[in-house]
Design a protein around this motif. Sequence first.
Motif, mmCIF file in Angstrom:
data_model
loop_
_atom_site.group_PDB
_atom_site.id
_atom_site.type_symbol
_atom_site.label_atom_id
_atom_site.label_comp_id
_atom_site.label_asym_id
_atom_site.label_seq_id
_atom_site.Cartn_x
_atom_site.Cartn_y
_atom_site.Cartn_z
ATOM 1 N N MET A 1 -19.766 -49.437 5.874
ATOM 2 C CA MET A 1 -18.393 -49.724 6.424
ATOM 3 C C MET A 1 -18.207 -49.016 7.587
ATOM 4 O O MET A 1 -17.564 -49.722 8.650
ATOM 5 C CB MET A 1 -17.536 -49.329 5.407
ATOM 6 N N VAL A 2 -18.834 -47.797 7.907
ATOM 7 C CA VAL A 2 -18.840 -47.257 9.184
ATOM 8 C C VAL A 2 -19.612 -47.954 10.070
ATOM 9 O O VAL A 2 -19.164 -48.161 11.354
ATOM 10 C CB VAL A 2 -19.553 -45.921 9.011
ATOM 11 N N ILE A 5 -17.147 -50.663 11.403
ATOM 12 C CA ILE A 5 -16.401 -50.059 12.716
ATOM 13 C C ILE A 5 -16.952 -49.839 13.825
ATOM 14 O O ILE A 5 -16.595 -49.997 15.153
ATOM 15 C CB ILE A 5 -15.445 -48.908 11.965
ATOM 16 N N LEU A 6 -18.373 -49.305 13.799
ATOM 17 C CA LEU A 6 -18.927 -48.932 14.975
ATOM 18 C C LEU A 6 -19.439 -50.032 15.847
ATOM 19 O O LEU A 6 -19.572 -50.235 17.027
ATOM 20 C CB LEU A 6 -20.311 -48.185 14.681
ATOM 21 N N ALA A 7 -19.611 -51.376 15.056
ATOM 22 C CA ALA A 7 -19.956 -52.471 15.659
ATOM 23 C C ALA A 7 -18.916 -53.117 16.730
ATOM 24 O O ALA A 7 -19.065 -53.580 17.641
ATOM 25 C CB ALA A 7 -20.437 -53.375 14.759
ATOM 26 N N LEU A 8 -17.586 -52.946 15.875
ATOM 27 C CA LEU A 8 -16.226 -53.438 16.581
ATOM 28 C C LEU A 8 -16.023 -52.660 17.831
ATOM 29 O O LEU A 8 -15.822 -53.095 18.961
ATOM 30 C CB LEU A 8 -15.255 -53.526 15.814
ATOM 31 N N GLY A 44 -23.456 -67.232 11.611
ATOM 32 C CA GLY A 44 -22.917 -68.315 10.630
ATOM 33 C C GLY A 44 -22.174 -67.695 9.651
ATOM 34 O O GLY A 44 -21.748 -68.646 8.644
ATOM 35 N N GLU A 45 -21.889 -66.461 9.423
ATOM 36 C CA GLU A 45 -21.087 -66.019 8.426
ATOM 37 C C GLU A 45 -20.557 -64.595 8.839
ATOM 38 O O GLU A 45 -21.061 -63.959 9.919
ATOM 39 C CB GLU A 45 -21.912 -65.721 7.321
ATOM 40 N N VAL A 46 -19.548 -64.223 8.432
ATOM 41 C CA VAL A 46 -18.995 -62.957 8.231
ATOM 42 C C VAL A 46 -19.569 -61.907 7.270
ATOM 43 O O VAL A 46 -19.521 -62.192 6.173
ATOM 44 C CB VAL A 46 -17.299 -63.055 8.410
ATOM 45 N N PRO A 47 -20.220 -60.836 7.613
ATOM 46 C CA PRO A 47 -20.874 -59.964 6.897
ATOM 47 C C PRO A 47 -19.718 -59.113 5.872
ATOM 48 O O PRO A 47 -18.603 -59.079 6.601
ATOM 49 C CB PRO A 47 -21.490 -58.843 7.722
ATOM 50 N N ALA A 48 -20.144 -59.008 4.670
ATOM 51 C CA ALA A 48 -19.015 -58.537 3.797
ATOM 52 C C ALA A 48 -18.520 -57.048 4.219
ATOM 53 O O ALA A 48 -17.229 -56.939 4.157
ATOM 54 C CB ALA A 48 -19.941 -58.128 2.618
ATOM 55 N N THR A 49 -19.229 -56.113 4.939
ATOM 56 C CA THR A 49 -18.778 -54.991 5.428
ATOM 57 C C THR A 49 -17.631 -55.163 6.563
ATOM 58 O O THR A 49 -16.683 -54.642 6.498
ATOM 59 C CB THR A 49 -19.738 -53.973 5.888
ATOM 60 N N LEU A 50 -17.955 -56.198 7.223
ATOM 61 C CA LEU A 50 -17.069 -56.466 8.424
ATOM 62 C C LEU A 50 -15.764 -57.080 7.913
ATOM 63 O O LEU A 50 -14.667 -56.733 8.557
ATOM 64 C CB LEU A 50 -17.713 -57.398 9.454
ATOM 65 N N GLN A 51 -16.065 -57.875 6.877
ATOM 66 C CA GLN A 51 -14.745 -58.518 6.112
ATOM 67 C C GLN A 51 -13.900 -57.402 5.629
ATOM 68 O O GLN A 51 -12.826 -57.539 5.780
ATOM 69 C CB GLN A 51 -15.405 -59.374 5.255
ATOM 70 N N ARG A 52 -14.589 -56.399 5.029
ATOM 71 C CA ARG A 52 -13.622 -55.361 4.387
ATOM 72 C C ARG A 52 -12.999 -54.370 5.499
ATOM 73 O O ARG A 52 -11.749 -54.265 5.290
ATOM 74 C CB ARG A 52 -14.751 -54.304 3.565
ATOM 75 N N VAL A 53 -13.552 -54.303 6.444
ATOM 76 C CA VAL A 53 -13.000 -53.360 7.592
ATOM 77 C C VAL A 53 -11.786 -54.523 8.311
ATOM 78 O O VAL A 53 -10.568 -53.966 8.535
ATOM 79 C CB VAL A 53 -13.831 -53.303 8.646
#
Length: 117
Positions: A1-2, A5-8, A44-53
């Motif tokens: 999850m971190v 957030i760091l990617a964003l 092609g998809e949203v990663p699950a961790t990015l979806q949770r964030v």
Amino acid sequence: MVNAILALLALQLMGEVLVRAFGWPLPGPVVGMLLLFVGLKVRGEVPATLQRVADGLLANLTLLFVPAGVGVMLHLELLAAGWWQLLLTVVVSTLVTLVATATVMQTLLALTQKLRR
């Protein structure tokens, strides 16, 4: 999850760097959001961790309006002095947005119908 957030935050920083480097008249976070969009389209998809964030940010979105509300309260006398300009701006920008949206929609519908033939 971190990591998500760091990617964003990294994409926002990249947007700021690009805007300042090229002198574009856009906010850096908007360019960062476009970079995120392109990256997600390529993937092609949203990663699950990015979806949770993203879900967590959206669940607490109302908290992001607190600073804006405080700013309005701090500058209430300024807003009271120019209320009619603000009202006019909101009404005109709303009408322009509606017309632009309707025009784009009509154009896309006509294009879609043309392509189906």
